[in-house]
Design a protein around this motif. Structure first.
Motif, PDB file in Angstrom:
ATOM      1  N   ILE A  39      41.978  64.981   4.660  1.00 13.58           N
ATOM      2  CA  ILE A  39      42.151  64.404   5.996  1.00 13.58           C
ATOM      3  C   ILE A  39      43.384  65.004   6.667  1.00 13.58           C
ATOM      4  O   ILE A  39      43.357  65.404   7.837  1.00 13.58           O
ATOM      5  N   SER A  40      44.488  65.090   5.927  1.00 10.29           N
ATOM      6  CA  SER A  40      45.724  65.647   6.481  1.00 10.29           C
ATOM      7  C   SER A  40      45.552  67.118   6.825  1.00 10.29           C
ATOM      8  O   SER A  40      46.055  67.587   7.856  1.00 10.29           O
ATOM      9  N   LEU A  41      44.844  67.856   5.984  1.00 10.83           N
ATOM     10  CA  LEU A  41      44.597  69.267   6.255  1.00 10.83           C
ATOM     11  C   LEU A  41      43.745  69.441   7.504  1.00 10.83           C
ATOM     12  O   LEU A  41      44.002  70.336   8.330  1.00 10.83           O
ATOM     13  N   TYR A  42      42.745  68.581   7.681  1.00 11.13           N
ATOM     14  CA  TYR A  42      41.898  68.649   8.871  1.00 11.13           C
ATOM     15  C   TYR A  42      42.736  68.504  10.145  1.00 11.13           C
ATOM     16  O   TYR A  42      42.609  69.291  11.094  1.00 11.13           O
ATOM     17  N   CYS A  77      52.051  61.741   5.225  1.00 10.81           N
ATOM     18  CA  CYS A  77      52.797  60.486   5.238  1.00 10.81           C
ATOM     19  C   CYS A  77      52.144  59.493   6.202  1.00 10.81           C
ATOM     20  O   CYS A  77      51.982  58.306   5.877  1.00 10.81           O
ATOM     21  N   PHE A  78      51.751  59.987   7.361  1.00  7.17           N
ATOM     22  CA  PHE A  78      51.074  59.130   8.334  1.00  7.17           C
ATOM     23  C   PHE A  78      49.761  58.598   7.767  1.00  7.17           C
ATOM     24  O   PHE A  78      49.468  57.390   7.842  1.00  7.17           O
ATOM     25  N   GLY A 235      59.979  49.531   8.018  1.00  7.77           N
ATOM     26  CA  GLY A 235      59.423  49.627   6.672  1.00  7.77           C
ATOM     27  C   GLY A 235      59.130  51.084   6.356  1.00  7.77           C
ATOM     28  O   GLY A 235      58.087  51.608   6.748  1.00  7.77           O
ATOM     29  N   LEU A 236      60.032  51.741   5.659  1.00 10.34           N
ATOM     30  CA  LEU A 236      59.917  53.172   5.392  1.00 10.34           C
ATOM     31  C   LEU A 236      59.070  53.436   4.155  1.00 10.34           C
ATOM     32  O   LEU A 236      59.301  52.852   3.092  1.00 10.34           O
ATOM     33  N   TYR A 237      58.111  54.342   4.310  1.00 12.11           N
ATOM     34  CA  TYR A 237      57.294  54.775   3.171  1.00 12.11           C
ATOM     35  C   TYR A 237      58.059  55.843   2.404  1.00 12.11           C
ATOM     36  O   TYR A 237      58.468  56.857   2.969  1.00 12.11           O
ATOM     37  N   ARG A 238      58.236  55.618   1.099  1.00 15.92           N
ATOM     38  CA  ARG A 238      59.055  56.509   0.286  1.00 15.92           C
ATOM     39  C   ARG A 238      58.244  57.281  -0.752  1.00 15.92           C
ATOM     40  O   ARG A 238      58.811  57.898  -1.645  1.00 15.92           O
ATOM     41  N   GLY A 239      56.924  57.257  -0.617  1.00 15.38           N
ATOM     42  CA  GLY A 239      56.074  58.017  -1.518  1.00 15.38           C
ATOM     43  C   GLY A 239      55.383  57.143  -2.544  1.00 15.38           C
ATOM     44  O   GLY A 239      55.900  56.087  -2.940  1.00 15.38           O
ATOM     45  N   GLN A 240      54.188  57.569  -2.972  1.00 13.48           N
ATOM     46  CA  GLN A 240      53.397  56.844  -3.955  1.00 13.48           C
ATOM     47  C   GLN A 240      53.190  55.400  -3.490  1.00 13.48           C
ATOM     48  O   GLN A 240      52.547  55.167  -2.497  1.00 13.48           O
ATOM     49  N   ARG A 241      53.751  54.424  -4.188  1.00 11.78           N
ATOM     50  CA  ARG A 241      53.551  53.016  -3.809  1.00 11.78           C
ATOM     51  C   ARG A 241      54.864  52.345  -3.395  1.00 11.78           C
ATOM     52  O   ARG A 241      54.974  51.120  -3.405  1.00 11.78           O
ATOM     53  N   ASN A 286      58.424  59.982   8.339  1.00 13.91           N
ATOM     54  CA  ASN A 286      57.921  58.652   8.698  1.00 13.91           C
ATOM     55  C   ASN A 286      57.770  58.440  10.193  1.00 13.91           C
ATOM     56  O   ASN A 286      57.347  57.372  10.625  1.00 13.91           O
ATOM     57  N   TRP A 287      58.138  59.415  11.010  1.00 11.82           N
ATOM     58  CA  TRP A 287      58.076  59.257  12.470  1.00 11.82           C
ATOM     59  C   TRP A 287      56.666  59.544  12.956  1.00 11.82           C
ATOM     60  O   TRP A 287      56.154  60.664  12.793  1.00 11.82           O
ATOM     61  N   PHE A 288      55.998  58.546  13.581  1.00 15.57           N
ATOM     62  CA  PHE A 288      54.581  58.677  13.891  1.00 15.57           C
ATOM     63  C   PHE A 288      54.289  58.654  15.390  1.00 15.57           C
ATOM     64  O   PHE A 288      53.330  58.039  15.845  1.00 15.57           O
ATOM     65  N   ASN A 289      55.132  59.325  16.145  1.00 15.38           N
ATOM     66  CA  ASN A 289      54.872  59.546  17.567  1.00 15.38           C
ATOM     67  C   ASN A 289      54.473  61.008  17.734  1.00 15.38           C
ATOM     68  O   ASN A 289      55.324  61.880  17.874  1.00 15.38           O
ATOM     69  N   PHE A 290      53.173  61.270  17.701  1.00 16.66           N
ATOM     70  CA  PHE A 290      52.684  62.644  17.712  1.00 16.66           C
ATOM     71  C   PHE A 290      52.409  63.123  19.141  1.00 16.66           C
ATOM     72  O   PHE A 290      51.285  63.473  19.509  1.00 16.66           O
ATOM     73  N   TYR A 291      53.452  63.097  19.948  1.00 19.51           N
ATOM     74  CA  TYR A 291      53.421  63.649  21.300  1.00 19.51           C
ATOM     75  C   TYR A 291      54.851  64.052  21.621  1.00 19.51           C
ATOM     76  O   TYR A 291      55.785  63.721  20.887  1.00 19.51           O
ATOM     77  N   ASP A 292      55.040  64.788  22.695  1.00 20.55           N
ATOM     78  CA  ASP A 292      56.379  65.265  23.043  1.00 20.55           C
ATOM     79  C   ASP A 292      57.218  64.084  23.485  1.00 20.55           C
ATOM     80  O   ASP A 292      57.194  63.662  24.647  1.00 20.55           O
ATOM     81  N   TYR A 293      57.984  63.557  22.572  1.00 21.76           N
ATOM     82  CA  TYR A 293      58.707  62.309  22.802  1.00 21.76           C
ATOM     83  C   TYR A 293      59.767  62.453  23.886  1.00 21.76           C
ATOM     84  O   TYR A 293      60.074  61.499  24.595  1.00 21.76           O
ATOM     85  N   TRP A 294      60.314  63.634  24.057  1.00 20.78           N
ATOM     86  CA  TRP A 294      61.402  63.841  25.011  1.00 20.78           C
ATOM     87  C   TRP A 294      60.901  64.065  26.429  1.00 20.78           C
ATOM     88  O   TRP A 294      61.667  63.974  27.374  1.00 20.78           O
ATOM     89  N   GLN A 295      59.622  64.341  26.583  1.00 16.00           N
ATOM     90  CA  GLN A 295      59.047  64.507  27.909  1.00 16.00           C
ATOM     91  C   GLN A 295      58.275  63.272  28.352  1.00 16.00           C
ATOM     92  O   GLN A 295      58.229  62.963  29.545  1.00 16.00           O
ATOM     93  N   ALA A 296      57.674  62.551  27.403  1.00 16.02           N
ATOM     94  CA  ALA A 296      56.848  61.387  27.759  1.00 16.02           C
ATOM     95  C   ALA A 296      57.691  60.343  28.471  1.00 16.02           C
ATOM     96  O   ALA A 296      58.793  60.018  28.068  1.00 16.02           O
ATOM     97  N   GLY A 297      57.156  59.812  29.552  1.00 15.65           N
ATOM     98  CA  GLY A 297      57.816  58.737  30.279  1.00 15.65           C
ATOM     99  C   GLY A 297      58.899  59.176  31.238  1.00 15.65           C
ATOM    100  O   GLY A 297      59.469  58.345  31.938  1.00 15.65           O
TER     101      GLY A 297
END
Length: 300
Positions: A39-42, A77-78, A235-241, A286-297
């Protein structure tokens, strides 16, 4: 590149999402995690705009030029947190090793019957907070959030956890802020993900990785009206569980004269962004804003 995250279409069919949910809940987490790599590779190969946004962010967070492996790890990670969301929503938190930091000041407020505002972000997993339900006790809880671009995921939430679905208040609904204030007045918790701008939001510029980004002032304006304590929660994901949940008190209350309220909100908003940057450096993927954060808004 889209300047607005609401313009991004929700990927994947509802049927496919329901199938993955069934696999996750019936076959188990270890087997389902095998799906994360393809899925991540896709997405790495076929989501050009999001891939470009990932590079823009990672270049800042890593303080170096990101490679393909970094972008893949970002996607992985996402994907991992999206999968784990299914287990948190279905009450299977015992699958995880969760370490909680700094929650005592929040619990002290709740024991006094004092309502609180939790400011989260699209950094890690907000659903991991469900694991603290026993500690929070039977306090009212509401999540004030944008629902416009996640109808399919909302349908999954409705099926897995109707109680949680009932606690979601749609941002922008006619009585949304009134309902949220009622939760605060009842000594409960109102959670908001405060890092994204919606069309029509009032914004303030904040320095984020050395460049101005526009952030909404609405969540902190709401907190100032309620006079509630404001906590950062991630809530930061640190790998595995493994997950690390961090609470930080941002303000006992925003108490400023009306003429200076926006200035005070700006100061606390910059403090919020500075802590986001801190945790992005600790857990950059862990950052899940997949757009140009500095231009949006910027033109909102």
């Amino acid at each position: 590149m889209s300047r607005n995250w609401l313009g991004q279409q929700e990927r994947g069919s509802l049927l496919l999402m329901r199938l993955i949910t069934w696999i996750a809940l019936n076959i188990g987490r270890p087997a389902t995690r095998l799906l994360l790599a393809p899925i991540s590779l896709y997405f790495l190969l076929f989501s050009g705009k999001a891939r470009q946004a990932s590079r823009l962010y990672l270049r800042r967070a890593l303080a170096r030029e990101p490679g393909w492996a970094d972008v893949y790890r970002h996607y992985f990670c996402f994907s991992a947190t999206i999968l784990d969301r299914l287990y948190f929503l279905s009450g299977r938190h015992t699958l995880f090793d969760i370490e909680v930091h700094g929650v005592e000041p929040l619990l002290a407020c709740l024991r006094r019957g004092q309502g609180c505002v939790l400011l989260g972000a699209h950094l890690g997993s907000f659903e991991v907070l469900r694991t603290l339900a026993v500690e929070f006790g039977k306090v009212p809880f509401a999540m004030l959030m944008h629902t416009d671009n996640a109808h399919k995921m909302n349908a999954i939430i409705d099926s897995l956890n109707p109680e949680m679905a009932g606690s979601i208040i749609a941002m922008g609904s006619p009585d949304g802020l009134l309902r949220a204030k009622e939760v605060i007045d009842a000594g409960g918790i109102v959670g908001m993900l405060s890092d994204r701008v919606r069309p029509g939001d009032k914004t303030l510029p904040c320095r984020f990785f050395g460049q101005d980004a526009a952030l909404p002032d609405g969540p902190l304006a709401f907190a100032s009206i309620t006079h509630a304590p404001i906590f950062l929660c991630l809530g930061l994901y640190r790998g595995q569980r493994h997950y690390d949940v961090h609470f930080e008190l941002l303000a006992e209350t925003i108490d400023a004269p009306r003429a200076r309220r926006r200035e005070a909100i700006h100061g606390y908003l910059q403090q919020y962004v500075a802590r986001l940057e801190h945790y992005c450096r600790i857990a950059p993927y862990n950052w899940f804003n997949f757009y140009d954060y500095w231009q949006a808004g910027q033109t909102e």
